[in-house]
Each structure stands twice: as C-alpha cells, then as structure tokens.
Design a protein around this motif. Structure first.
Motif, mmCIF file in Angstrom:
data_model
loop_
_atom_site.group_PDB
_atom_site.id
_atom_site.type_symbol
_atom_site.label_atom_id
_atom_site.label_comp_id
_atom_site.label_asym_id
_atom_site.label_seq_id
_atom_site.Cartn_x
_atom_site.Cartn_y
_atom_site.Cartn_z
ATOM 1 N N LEU A 1 46.186 30.821 46.380
ATOM 2 C CA LEU A 1 44.987 32.071 45.505
ATOM 3 C C LEU A 1 44.179 32.395 46.836
ATOM 4 C CD1 LEU A 1 45.255 31.466 41.476
ATOM 5 C CD2 LEU A 1 46.882 33.086 43.294
ATOM 6 N N ASP A 2 43.527 31.329 47.049
ATOM 7 C CA ASP A 2 42.379 31.849 48.119
ATOM 8 C C ASP A 2 42.712 32.020 49.288
ATOM 9 O OD1 ASP A 2 40.090 30.787 46.961
ATOM 10 O OD2 ASP A 2 40.167 28.849 47.426
ATOM 11 N N GLN A 3 44.085 32.265 49.393
ATOM 12 C CA GLN A 3 44.545 32.626 50.781
ATOM 13 C C GLN A 3 44.780 34.232 50.515
ATOM 14 O OE1 GLN A 3 45.749 31.205 53.660
ATOM 15 N NE2 GLN A 3 44.329 29.129 52.477
ATOM 16 N N THR A 4 44.459 35.133 49.334
ATOM 17 C CA THR A 4 44.713 36.750 49.345
ATOM 18 C C THR A 4 43.152 36.808 49.691
ATOM 19 O OG1 THR A 4 43.453 36.493 47.478
ATOM 20 C CG2 THR A 4 45.749 36.605 47.579
ATOM 21 N N LEU A 5 42.158 36.612 50.451
ATOM 22 C CA LEU A 5 40.910 36.415 50.688
ATOM 23 C C LEU A 5 41.132 37.119 52.686
ATOM 24 C CD1 LEU A 5 38.615 34.189 50.105
ATOM 25 C CD2 LEU A 5 38.657 36.583 48.232
ATOM 26 N N LEU A 6 42.033 36.670 52.550
ATOM 27 C CA LEU A 6 43.113 37.079 54.323
ATOM 28 C C LEU A 6 42.912 38.442 54.405
ATOM 29 C CD1 LEU A 6 44.654 33.083 55.208
ATOM 30 C CD2 LEU A 6 42.419 33.805 55.886
ATOM 31 N N LEU A 7 43.332 38.663 53.106
ATOM 32 C CA LEU A 7 44.641 40.170 52.903
ATOM 33 C C LEU A 7 42.759 41.282 53.331
ATOM 34 C CD1 LEU A 7 46.775 39.915 50.636
ATOM 35 C CD2 LEU A 7 47.044 39.722 52.520
ATOM 36 N N LEU A 8 41.895 40.319 52.925
ATOM 37 C CA LEU A 8 40.367 41.442 53.530
ATOM 38 C C LEU A 8 40.243 41.694 54.884
ATOM 39 C CD1 LEU A 8 38.136 40.243 50.426
ATOM 40 C CD2 LEU A 8 39.785 42.325 50.482
ATOM 41 N N GLN B 1 35.175 39.215 54.807
ATOM 42 C CA GLN B 1 35.126 37.866 53.785
ATOM 43 C C GLN B 1 33.899 37.100 54.400
ATOM 44 O OE1 GLN B 1 38.304 35.673 56.512
ATOM 45 N NE2 GLN B 1 39.702 37.906 56.513
ATOM 46 N N PRO B 2 33.534 36.453 52.708
ATOM 47 C CA PRO B 2 32.328 35.717 52.693
ATOM 48 C C PRO B 2 32.375 34.769 53.656
ATOM 49 C CG PRO B 2 34.475 36.019 50.400
ATOM 50 C CD PRO B 2 34.730 36.077 51.450
ATOM 51 N N ARG B 3 33.368 33.948 54.161
ATOM 52 C CA ARG B 3 33.047 33.120 55.030
ATOM 53 C C ARG B 3 32.321 33.843 56.666
ATOM 54 N NH1 ARG B 3 35.199 28.411 56.790
ATOM 55 N NH2 ARG B 3 37.148 28.336 55.372
ATOM 56 N N SER B 4 32.288 35.102 57.169
ATOM 57 C CA SER B 4 31.382 35.976 57.539
ATOM 58 C C SER B 4 30.723 36.704 56.935
ATOM 59 C CB SER B 4 32.522 37.180 58.424
ATOM 60 O OG SER B 4 32.831 38.087 56.304
ATOM 61 N N ILE C 1 33.904 29.504 50.009
ATOM 62 C CA ILE C 1 33.892 29.489 48.707
ATOM 63 C C ILE C 1 34.390 28.823 47.256
ATOM 64 C CG2 ILE C 1 32.409 29.886 46.416
ATOM 65 C CD1 ILE C 1 30.468 31.107 48.261
ATOM 66 N N PRO C 2 35.593 27.363 47.336
ATOM 67 C CA PRO C 2 36.613 28.034 46.649
ATOM 68 C C PRO C 2 36.489 28.622 45.633
ATOM 69 C CG PRO C 2 35.993 25.893 47.426
ATOM 70 C CD PRO C 2 34.608 26.333 47.787
ATOM 71 N N GLY C 3 37.286 29.220 45.212
ATOM 72 C CA GLY C 3 38.064 29.786 43.818
ATOM 73 C C GLY C 3 37.850 31.613 43.693
ATOM 74 N N LEU C 4 36.783 31.753 45.482
ATOM 75 C CA LEU C 4 36.830 33.567 45.180
ATOM 76 C C LEU C 4 38.116 33.867 45.759
ATOM 77 C CD1 LEU C 4 33.173 34.069 47.999
ATOM 78 C CD2 LEU C 4 33.217 34.265 45.435
ATOM 79 N N GLY C 5 39.235 33.124 45.987
ATOM 80 C CA GLY C 5 40.425 34.332 45.988
ATOM 81 C C GLY C 5 41.024 33.884 44.933
ATOM 82 N N VAL C 6 40.374 32.709 43.650
ATOM 83 C CA VAL C 6 40.910 33.180 42.123
ATOM 84 C C VAL C 6 41.058 34.570 41.675
ATOM 85 C CG1 VAL C 6 41.390 32.251 39.815
ATOM 86 C CG2 VAL C 6 41.468 30.742 41.742
ATOM 87 N N LEU D 1 42.944 37.715 40.674
ATOM 88 C CA LEU D 1 42.332 38.075 38.250
ATOM 89 C C LEU D 1 42.041 39.582 38.700
ATOM 90 C CD1 LEU D 1 40.755 35.438 37.012
ATOM 91 C CD2 LEU D 1 42.891 36.059 37.252
ATOM 92 N N ALA D 2 41.113 39.874 39.447
ATOM 93 C CA ALA D 2 40.406 41.402 39.433
ATOM 94 C C ALA D 2 41.503 42.495 40.046
ATOM 95 C CB ALA D 2 38.778 41.276 40.387
ATOM 96 N N VAL D 3 42.237 41.899 41.313
ATOM 97 C CA VAL D 3 43.047 42.836 41.557
ATOM 98 C C VAL D 3 44.030 43.661 40.419
ATOM 99 C CG1 VAL D 3 45.110 43.888 43.085
ATOM 100 C CG2 VAL D 3 42.565 42.324 43.923
#
Length: 204
Positions: free
Chosen positions: A29-36, A41-44, A50-55, A59-61
């Motif tokens: 689910l964290d791979q969904t962050l790559l769509l941003l 992206q939080p890493r930038s 941060i593990p779990g942000l994709g989850v 859920l928010a989407v």
C-alpha cells in the motif's frame, strides 16, 4: 526437548507469519505514494520514508471516493466513467466482470459469503465446509428442477481458490457458526475447530 521446541514453534510461527503478512500489506500500500508528484512525496520534504503513510492515503482515497459516490454528482461521474470504459472492448469485459463480483460480495443486502454450510463433496459421505453465494440464475436455472443454491467450496490452507457448485438446497446444512470461524477452521486444516455454541449454552 522436543516438547519445548514444539511449544516455541507454536508461539513464534503465528507471530512471524502475522508480522510478515502485515509488512507485505503495508509495503504494497505504501507504493501508492509513488502516484504522487515527487515534490509531494513525504520522503522529499522529510528526508526519510515513514511506513504506513501509503495505508492512510489509500484509506483516505477510498473513503473520499465513497463519500463522493454517495451523492448525485458523484453517481453521475461514475456513470460517465463507466460509459467511457464500456467503449474499450477488452477493458469493458474485465471491468464489468470484476464489478459484478465485487458488487455481489460487498453488497449489504446480498447473501454472498454470509452463511457457512456443510456439504458432501467430492463424493457422498465426505463432508466439507462451503459458503453460500446465492442461487443459480439465467438459462442455467431452467435446467435445474427444484430448489438449488450456489455454493463455493474453498481449498485448504488457501481458501482463495476453490470450486463453484450448484447443489439441491435439501443437500446442504446451514451451520450455526460465523464465516470468520469457518475460514479459520479451513485454513487450519481442521486443527482449530469453531466453538460449539449449543454445547456452551447447555453447559451454562
């Protein structure tokens, strides 16, 4: 020593498998962050992942989509989107097949996977657990005399694969156990039987 080793395995194996499955789901689910966009992206802007942000994002989407799809404007957008997909030959077949299955499984008014059954399979005298998925329909129902039900017989220990059967309603036994307990029984290959509610009430 053998006794202690087995006891240790019984403690660690479920824990390790649980952690592995959760880690796999969170990582997927964290791979969904790559769509941003990269700048979002939080890493930038944090400098680390941060593990779990994709989850949380998933859920928010999903929640926002449900809220949007529950009103008139959202329903029109969904109809427009489905109309667009209906013009693409291969995508149309795949999308509507998956949609039909998901609508059946997640419908609050449907009976799919709401009841656990006891059926004789693969031969008379051999019993296994199955799940009610509905009733035969379409042209198939014209060739079945009497009352029939559609059932799904899962395999063990992987219940995601199995067999679809249409059986006489008189040949199935409805069990007084939850679907979750039935799944646990199947996955454990009969090692973890569900609690007998009738026996517990009689003892009380």
């Amino acid at each position: 020593m053998k006794k202690y080793l087995i006891t240790g395995l019984l403690i660690w194996v479920p824990l390790v498998i649980t952690v592995w499955v959760l880690s796999f789901l969170v990582g997927t689910l964290d791979q969904t962050l790559l769509l941003l966009p990269e700048s979002w992206q939080p890493r930038s802007w944090l400098g680390f992942h941060i593990p779990g942000l994709g989850v949380l994002m998933t859920l928010a989407v999903v929640f926002a989509t449900g809220v949007l799809g529950a009103n008139i404007i959202g329903q029109r957008l969904v109809m427009y989107w489905e109309g667009l997909l209906a013009r693409i030959p291969i995508v149309k077949s795949l999308y509507y097949s998956v949609k039909q299955v998901s609508d059946t499984l997640f419908s609050s008014s449907g009976l799919a996977f709401r009841k656990a059954l006891l059926v004789q399979y693969p031969r008379q005298g051999s019993w296994t657990i199955a799940f009610l998925t509905g009733q035969p329909g379409g042209d198939v129902a014209n060739y079945l005399k009497g009352e029939y039900v559609s059932v799904y017989v899962p395999t063990t220990p992987n219940p995601t694969s199995g067999f679809f059967l249409m059986m006489p309603a008189a040949d199935v036994v409805e069990l007084d156990i939850s679907v979750d307990d039935a799944l646990k029984y199947i996955i454990s290959m009969g090692v973890a039987p569900p609690e007998d509610k009738n026996a517990a009430s009689d003892a009380a």
